[in-house]
Scaffold this motif. Structure first.
Motif, PDB file in Angstrom:
ATOM      1  N   UNK B 128       0.255 -16.137  -1.924  1.00  0.00           N
ATOM      2  CA  UNK B 128       1.584 -15.968  -2.526  1.00  0.00           C
ATOM      3  C   UNK B 128       2.384 -14.867  -1.836  1.00  0.00           C
ATOM      4  N   UNK B 129       1.704 -13.952  -1.166  1.00  0.00           N
ATOM      5  CA  UNK B 129       2.412 -12.917  -0.429  1.00  0.00           C
ATOM      6  C   UNK B 129       2.413 -13.244   1.060  1.00  0.00           C
ATOM      7  N   UNK B 130       2.264 -14.517   1.357  1.00  0.00           N
ATOM      8  CA  UNK B 130       2.263 -15.068   2.720  1.00  0.00           C
ATOM      9  C   UNK B 130       1.221 -14.423   3.613  1.00  0.00           C
ATOM     10  N   UNK B 131       0.046 -14.133   3.048  1.00  0.00           N
ATOM     11  CA  UNK B 131      -1.047 -13.642   3.866  1.00  0.00           C
ATOM     12  C   UNK B 131      -1.804 -14.823   4.454  1.00  0.00           C
ATOM     13  N   UNK B 132      -2.301 -14.660   5.653  1.00  0.00           N
ATOM     14  CA  UNK B 132      -3.111 -15.711   6.268  1.00  0.00           C
ATOM     15  C   UNK B 132      -4.349 -15.092   6.885  1.00  0.00           C
ATOM     16  N   UNK B 133      -5.257 -15.961   7.307  1.00  0.00           N
ATOM     17  CA  UNK B 133      -6.463 -15.507   7.985  1.00  0.00           C
ATOM     18  C   UNK B 133      -6.097 -14.766   9.273  1.00  0.00           C
ATOM     19  N   UNK B 134      -6.927 -13.793   9.642  1.00  0.00           N
ATOM     20  CA  UNK B 134      -6.773 -13.075  10.905  1.00  0.00           C
ATOM     21  C   UNK B 134      -5.608 -12.099  10.942  1.00  0.00           C
ATOM     22  N   UNK B 135      -5.104 -11.664   9.792  1.00  0.00           N
ATOM     23  CA  UNK B 135      -4.166 -10.552   9.800  1.00  0.00           C
ATOM     24  C   UNK B 135      -4.989  -9.259   9.840  1.00  0.00           C
ATOM     25  N   UNK B 136      -4.470  -8.255  10.496  1.00  0.00           N
ATOM     26  CA  UNK B 136      -5.197  -6.997  10.575  1.00  0.00           C
ATOM     27  C   UNK B 136      -4.976  -6.140   9.335  1.00  0.00           C
ATOM     28  N   UNK B 137      -5.967  -5.332   8.973  1.00  0.00           N
ATOM     29  CA  UNK B 137      -5.864  -4.443   7.818  1.00  0.00           C
ATOM     30  C   UNK B 137      -6.171  -3.023   8.259  1.00  0.00           C
ATOM     31  N   UNK B 138      -5.306  -2.068   7.883  1.00  0.00           N
ATOM     32  CA  UNK B 138      -5.563  -0.681   8.262  1.00  0.00           C
ATOM     33  C   UNK B 138      -5.065   0.261   7.172  1.00  0.00           C
ATOM     34  N   UNK B 139      -5.461   1.528   7.233  1.00  0.00           N
ATOM     35  CA  UNK B 139      -4.925   2.538   6.331  1.00  0.00           C
ATOM     36  C   UNK B 139      -4.205   3.571   7.171  1.00  0.00           C
ATOM     37  N   UNK B 140      -3.723   4.624   6.508  1.00  0.00           N
ATOM     38  CA  UNK B 140      -3.015   5.648   7.252  1.00  0.00           C
ATOM     39  C   UNK B 140      -3.925   6.333   8.262  1.00  0.00           C
ATOM     40  N   UNK B 141      -5.252   6.267   8.059  1.00  0.00           N
ATOM     41  CA  UNK B 141      -6.174   6.931   8.978  1.00  0.00           C
ATOM     42  C   UNK B 141      -6.639   6.053  10.130  1.00  0.00           C
ATOM     43  N   UNK B 142      -6.733   4.766   9.913  1.00  0.00           N
ATOM     44  CA  UNK B 142      -7.252   3.908  10.968  1.00  0.00           C
ATOM     45  C   UNK B 142      -7.515   2.510  10.463  1.00  0.00           C
ATOM     46  N   UNK B 143      -8.157   1.700  11.328  1.00  0.00           N
ATOM     47  CA  UNK B 143      -8.329   0.304  10.959  1.00  0.00           C
ATOM     48  C   UNK B 143      -9.438   0.132   9.926  1.00  0.00           C
ATOM     49  N   UNK B 144      -9.333  -0.951   9.146  1.00  0.00           N
ATOM     50  CA  UNK B 144     -10.308  -1.258   8.113  1.00  0.00           C
ATOM     51  C   UNK B 144     -11.023  -2.568   8.420  1.00  0.00           C
TER      52      UNK B 144
END
Lengths: 172, 273
Positions: B128-144
């Protein structure tokens, strides 16, 4: 059977909720988690002479395991371990209670604490060994498997015995 | 025929055990291969909902830490804002955000695991928020990690603390890149493999994303070099990377959508033929 159904359903749901909400998030020393949901499989009532009882407990263990798996994203490792535990249960009962089990006069509400600890230990070690073997799934990680099994088992055994003693009503 | 039935009836307990054990083994093996686990995961409607309720309670326990992290991020952003006009070396800003090649979405982590050998996170944004497979996820410190399963309102993130995770990364100072894996031991360290021994590696150097895939842009922080050794072959380094992120404490994450992704994919596919 009928009078034992309701407490068992409650136990099933309660242990599942406690497992996913609390026990999966303890992460003692970074990786040690107790898996107390196996209390349900250990304490499932023994029905004398009824072979269907064994089928029933196998199915229920599988269901419990797969639910825990769903919540912890671990594929089918908990289900496999639980099914193993449920299948091996009669052997372990015989080993830890001996005559009492063979004469079919065993009631979980009044058993010796020593025997109970033996029984829980056997069950937990078997369950955890299968669980971590499948989770790591790599022969080169065998030391990691043993390390995780050992520490998690200690944690699970202590918690399970305490919970069983605490919640059994007919104890003096 | 009679005998077969007798056999089945006599051994029904063992046969049921084999069946159930077989099913769970199949699910286990399936879960060990990336993108394959079909329905036993924590991003479906039921499990996602339960974790949502639990999270709304659990959030209060680490409000203090969260505030700390937010304050630090604020500080950093503010510094950046003040330095923006004088900042001449702004390759990071230029290549990624000025052309609007990326869109950033904020999400809450509902479930985070880090003690298993294959770890996943569940977040509260989905199709519903137009997310799809293979999107990257990170925080203010670095990748998750990388999004791996999406349902209507939830998504599952393949954490970098997962044996199936492979992320392209490079040493910030030079351009030598390698692939980032995890050996399943400690949630603080990940391993960077396949870095050529020509690379001048020093303990304490920063590791950032390499930008060779369509998932992460160049230059998102990952961690610092803790120690390194040459591989058995002798021509590549195996580097221990200490993560900037505390993977055991992740509350809010940002999801990165590469708007040029389809274009890149299309280009890669045409050159394959």
């Amino acid at each position: 059977m009928t009078n034992a159904t309701a407490p068992n359903i409650i136990r099933f749901i309660l242990l599942l909720v406690v497992q996913i909400a609390i026990c999966n998030n303890i992460n003692f020393f970074g990786y040690i988690n107790p898996y107390i949901y196996i209390i349900f499989i250990l304490l499932f009532p023994i029905n004398d002479n009824n072979n269907n009882n064994r089928l029933f407990i196998l199915l229920l263990s599988f269901l419990l395991g797969i639910l825990v798996d769903m919540f912890s994203d671990s594929g089918g490792v908990h289900a496999a371990a639980s099914v193993c535990l449920a299948y091996a249960r009669p052997v372990m009962l015989k080993a830890s209670f001996g005559m009492l089990y063979e004469h079919q006069s065993l009631k979980f509400s009044n058993i010796d604490t020593g025997n109970l600890i033996t029984y829980v230990t056997l069950g937990t070690v078997l369950h955890h060994l299968v669980l971590f073997s499948l989770e790591i799934f790599n022969i080169s990680g065998i030391l990691l498997i043993f390390k995780k099994t050992l520490f998690s088992s200690i944690f699970t055994i202590i918690l399970s015995v305490l919970i069983i003693i605490l919640f059994s009503r007919k104890r003096k | 025929m009679q005998q077969i039935f007798n056999f089945v009836i006599r051994n029904k307990t063992f046969l049921l055990f084999l069946l159930l054990f077989g099913i769970s083994m199949a699910l286990t093996i399936q879960s060990h291969s990336y993108h394959r686990s079909q329905f036993i995961h924590s991003a479906n409607g039921i499990t996602g909902g339960v974790y949502g309720t639990l999270n709304s309670v659990g959030q209060y326990f680490d409000l203090k830490d969260k505030n700390q992290i937010l304050a630090e991020e604020n500080k950093r952003l503010r510094e950046r804002l003040f330095n923006l006009s004088s900042d001449s070396d702004s390759s990071y800003v230029d290549t990624t955000y000025s052309r609007e090649a990326y869109r950033v979405i904020k999400a809450e982590v509902f479930k985070n695991s880090y003690s298993l050998t294959n770890n996943y996170l569940t977040i509260n944004k989905g199709k519903n928020d137009s997310l799809k497979q293979d999107f990257g996820v990170f925080t203010s410190n670095g990748i998750v990690g990388i999004i791996d399963k999406v349902s209507k309102n939830y998504a599952r993130v393949l954490s970098i603390l997962n044996k199936n995770s492979r992320i392209n990364a490079r040493i910030k100072k030079t351009n030598h890149s390698g692939s980032l894996k995890w050996d399943g031991k400690s949630p603080v360290f990940v391993q960077l493999d396949d870095v050529s021994t020509f690379a001048p590696v020093k303990v304490g150097d920063t590791i950032v994303t390499g930008g060779q895939s369509a998932i992460f842009p160049r230059g998102i922080n990952i961690g610092t070099i803790d120690s390194f050794e040459t591989d058995i072959g002798g021509d590549t380094y195996k580097i221990q990377v200490k993560l900037f992120n505390d993977m055991t404490n992740i509350g809010t994450v940002y999801i990165l959508e590469n708007l040029d992704r389809t274009e890149i994919k299309f280009l890669e596919n045409t050159t394959d033929d």
